[in-house]
Design a protein around this motif. Structure first.
Motif, PDB file in Angstrom:
ATOM      1  N   ALA A 114      36.522  22.867  57.977  1.00  8.27           N
ATOM      2  CA  ALA A 114      35.879  23.717  56.975  1.00  8.27           C
ATOM      3  C   ALA A 114      35.627  25.113  57.531  1.00  8.27           C
ATOM      4  CB  ALA A 114      34.567  23.075  56.522  1.00  8.27           C
ATOM      5  N   LYS A 115      35.218  25.190  58.799  1.00 14.96           N
ATOM      6  CA  LYS A 115      34.973  26.485  59.423  1.00 14.96           C
ATOM      7  C   LYS A 115      36.262  27.299  59.520  1.00 14.96           C
ATOM      8  CE  LYS A 115      32.835  29.733  61.404  1.00 14.96           C
ATOM      9  NZ  LYS A 115      31.972  30.604  60.580  1.00 14.96           N
ATOM     10  N   LYS A 116      37.337  26.650  59.878  1.00 15.15           N
ATOM     11  CA  LYS A 116      38.626  27.345  59.981  1.00 15.15           C
ATOM     12  C   LYS A 116      39.052  27.886  58.620  1.00 15.15           C
ATOM     13  CE  LYS A 116      40.765  27.977  62.926  1.00 15.15           C
ATOM     14  NZ  LYS A 116      40.852  29.214  63.759  1.00 15.15           N
ATOM     15  N   MET A 117      38.842  27.103  57.558  1.00 14.41           N
ATOM     16  CA  MET A 117      39.193  27.568  56.221  1.00 14.41           C
ATOM     17  C   MET A 117      38.357  28.790  55.835  1.00 14.41           C
ATOM     18  SD  MET A 117      40.059  24.131  53.997  1.00 14.41           S
ATOM     19  CE  MET A 117      38.458  23.398  54.153  1.00 14.41           C
ATOM     20  N   GLU A 118      37.060  28.771  56.194  1.00 13.64           N
ATOM     21  CA  GLU A 118      36.195  29.913  55.902  1.00 13.64           C
ATOM     22  C   GLU A 118      36.700  31.172  56.608  1.00 13.64           C
ATOM     23  OE1 GLU A 118      32.251  28.921  56.998  1.00 13.64           O
ATOM     24  OE2 GLU A 118      32.031  27.316  55.515  1.00 13.64           O
ATOM     25  N   GLU A 119      37.122  31.017  57.850  1.00 10.37           N
ATOM     26  CA  GLU A 119      37.632  32.166  58.606  1.00 10.37           C
ATOM     27  C   GLU A 119      38.889  32.741  57.954  1.00 10.37           C
ATOM     28  OE1 GLU A 119      38.282  30.943  62.605  1.00 10.37           O
ATOM     29  OE2 GLU A 119      36.146  30.753  63.093  1.00 10.37           O
ATOM     30  N   ASN A 160      34.096   6.891  65.976  1.00 12.36           N
ATOM     31  CA  ASN A 160      35.190   7.543  65.256  1.00 12.36           C
ATOM     32  C   ASN A 160      34.684   8.246  64.003  1.00 12.36           C
ATOM     33  OD1 ASN A 160      37.000   6.658  67.136  1.00 12.36           O
ATOM     34  ND2 ASN A 160      37.825   4.987  65.897  1.00 12.36           N
ATOM     35  N   ALA A 161      33.718   7.625  63.322  1.00  9.80           N
ATOM     36  CA  ALA A 161      33.153   8.235  62.115  1.00  9.80           C
ATOM     37  C   ALA A 161      32.438   9.543  62.454  1.00  9.80           C
ATOM     38  CB  ALA A 161      32.185   7.265  61.439  1.00  9.80           C
ATOM     39  N   THR A 162      31.695   9.547  63.573  1.00  7.71           N
ATOM     40  CA  THR A 162      31.014  10.766  64.033  1.00  7.71           C
ATOM     41  C   THR A 162      32.030  11.844  64.396  1.00  7.71           C
ATOM     42  OG1 THR A 162      29.143   9.501  64.882  1.00  7.71           O
ATOM     43  CG2 THR A 162      29.433  11.715  65.756  1.00  7.71           C
ATOM     44  N   THR A 163      33.093  11.433  65.096  1.00  9.78           N
ATOM     45  CA  THR A 163      34.130  12.380  65.502  1.00  9.78           C
ATOM     46  C   THR A 163      34.826  12.986  64.289  1.00  9.78           C
ATOM     47  OG1 THR A 163      34.500  11.137  67.540  1.00  9.78           O
ATOM     48  CG2 THR A 163      36.245  12.630  66.860  1.00  9.78           C
ATOM     49  N   MET A 164      35.100  12.180  63.288  1.00 11.94           N
ATOM     50  CA  MET A 164      35.766  12.675  62.085  1.00 11.94           C
ATOM     51  C   MET A 164      34.872  13.653  61.319  1.00 11.94           C
ATOM     52  SD  MET A 164      38.874  11.754  61.863  1.00 11.94           S
ATOM     53  CE  MET A 164      39.182  12.207  60.140  1.00 11.94           C
ATOM     54  N   ARG A 165      33.556  13.391  61.296  1.00  7.90           N
ATOM     55  CA  ARG A 165      32.641  14.336  60.637  1.00  7.90           C
ATOM     56  C   ARG A 165      32.676  15.693  61.323  1.00  7.90           C
ATOM     57  NH1 ARG A 165      28.986  10.005  60.437  1.00  7.90           N
ATOM     58  NH2 ARG A 165      27.759  10.900  62.149  1.00  7.90           N
ATOM     59  N   LEU A 166      32.675  15.662  62.656  1.00  8.85           N
ATOM     60  CA  LEU A 166      32.741  16.918  63.399  1.00  8.85           C
ATOM     61  C   LEU A 166      34.070  17.622  63.163  1.00  8.85           C
ATOM     62  CD1 LEU A 166      31.529  18.872  65.433  1.00  8.85           C
ATOM     63  CD2 LEU A 166      32.358  17.409  67.277  1.00  8.85           C
ATOM     64  N   ALA A 167      35.158  16.869  63.123  1.00  8.42           N
ATOM     65  CA  ALA A 167      36.474  17.454  62.878  1.00  8.42           C
ATOM     66  C   ALA A 167      36.540  18.084  61.489  1.00  8.42           C
ATOM     67  CB  ALA A 167      37.559  16.381  63.023  1.00  8.42           C
ATOM     68  N   GLN A 168      35.950  17.426  60.505  1.00 14.10           N
ATOM     69  CA  GLN A 168      35.924  17.977  59.145  1.00 14.10           C
ATOM     70  C   GLN A 168      35.110  19.265  59.103  1.00 14.10           C
ATOM     71  OE1 GLN A 168      37.695  17.157  56.656  1.00 14.10           O
ATOM     72  NE2 GLN A 168      38.420  15.078  57.129  1.00 14.10           N
ATOM     73  N   GLN A 169      34.035  19.329  59.884  1.00 17.24           N
ATOM     74  CA  GLN A 169      33.242  20.552  59.951  1.00 17.24           C
ATOM     75  C   GLN A 169      34.058  21.700  60.552  1.00 17.24           C
ATOM     76  OE1 GLN A 169      29.849  19.270  62.220  1.00 17.24           O
ATOM     77  NE2 GLN A 169      28.732  18.522  60.430  1.00 17.24           N
TER      78      GLN A 169
END
Length: 362
Positions: free
Chosen positions: A60-65, A48-57
């Motif tokens: 962040a990418k969506k915000m940049e777009e 779950n911790a790995t999945t949440m890190r990927l989701a946060q990435q």
């Protein structure tokens, strides 16, 4: 810009199975948008911790777009410059249901350097990862682990995280055919004659010895993997055909049970239900059954290193040597590619070569 950052949210939706699906939602230019990430949270806290890190990435990418769009900068629809290839590969590994597959793929993913971003993985990059991580390993280890990395990249392309899939042909070395150990028909008869060492065993332990022996012989005439023999239920047998979904490939196979196979199935009494396992006394893991099997092989006098998986090799070579066609054998074994079955024809050819060379030169 700050307004955009505040409006992109990472949210969770509870599913029927108790897990949670992750998605993004945002309010932009007067319209609310939602994007499901294809990421899920379950009971495994580490995963779950790995999945949440990927989701946060991804957040962040969506915000940049959105910030780039607000500023009038053209952005690519597909890009993964902020997503770690390692984190994404770990997420892909977690999606599989078979524990051994998850363990193997997770181990491969952990060897990916964390600094490598998903968007930067090209032919040269993947080749370097394989070379650095498994360069000193066997050719087959390079093949299996490299194949998973390619699979992860294909998945990233399907999910729209990368704009195109690089040409990875030839990057992963081909598997090297192993030494397929199998029993001849005479050796099977020799093994059948062995008496399990049950003199000092209780009834339960003695039953386990005999059932391990019978399960191995059953595999010699059905080609089933140990995992499929273990889970086979009485209700899977219909009109003399065993119908089962393979644990490894999730493909359904239909195996007509010959008289040779049927003689090794335990007697079914009136209290046995369709949902009960046929070979209910064998252990859940093949490695535990292999210990007793090795003792039985030793007692039989057969001088070969035999494991339960050798019963599958035995079935294939027996069918081919007695005239079965390659396509039919591949379907019985549940191979998704007939090329996998062709390995056994090479084994038989080698045996024929040794046979003809026994004739003295004149």
């Amino acid at each position: 810009m700050s307004k955009v950052r505040e409006t992109v949210n990472l949210r969770k939706r509870t599913m029927k199975n108790g897990g949670q699906s992750l998605y993004l939602d945002w309010f932009f230019h007067g319209k609310r948008e939602r994007e499901f990430l294809g990421l899920y949270l379950g009971k495994d806290k580490v995963q779950n911790a790995t999945t949440m890190r990927l989701a946060q990435q991804l957040k962040a990418k969506k915000m940049e777009e959105l910030i780039a769009i607000e500023a009038g900068i053209a952005v690519k629809k597909f890009e993964a410059t902020s997503i770690s290839f390692r984190d994404y590969a770990l997420e892909v590994a977690s999606r599989y249901k078979v524990k051994n597959t998850v363990r193997s793929f997770t181990s491969a993913a952990k060897r990916i350097p964390n600094k490598i971003m998903l968007a930067s993985v090209d032919r040269a990059c993947l080749s370097k990862i394989i070379r650095d991580a498994w360069g000193e390993c066997s050719q087959n280890a390079q093949n299996s682990n490299g194949a998973f990395l390619k699979l992860a990249m294909r998945q990233a392309f399907k999910e729209g995280l990368v704009p195109q899939l690089p040409d990875f042909s030839g990057v992963v070395p081909s598997p090297k055919p192993g030494n397929k150990v199998f029993l001849t028909l005479d050796e099977i008869k020799q093994f059948m004659a062995v008496e399990p060492p049950v003199d000092k065993c209780g009834a339960s332990a003695a039953r386990r010895w005999f059932m391990i022996k019978d399960a191995f012989l059953f595999g010699c005439f059905t080609g089933l993997r140990y995992s499929d023999i273990y889970k086979a239920k009485w209700g899977d047998i219909q009109d003399g055909i065993l119908i089962t979904e393979q644990m490894k490939t999730k493909e359904e196979v239909r195996i007509p049970l010959s008289q040779n196979a049927l003689q090794f199935i335990p007697q079914r009494n009136e209290n046995v239900r369709d949902e009960d396992r046929i070979f209910d006394a064998i252990p859940g893991r093949s490695c535990h059954a292999d210990i007793k099997l090795a003792k039985l092989v030793e007692l039989s006098g057969i001088k070969k290193h035999i494991t339960f998986h050798c019963s599958r090799h035995t079935c294939a070579t027996l069918m081919l040597s007695y005239g079965a066609d390659l396509y039919t054998v591949s379907k019985i074994l549940g191979h998704t590619n007939v090329k996998t079955t062709q390995i056994y024809t090479k084994v038989l050819d080698e045996g024929k070569r040794k046979a003809v060379e026994l004739v003295p030169k004149i």
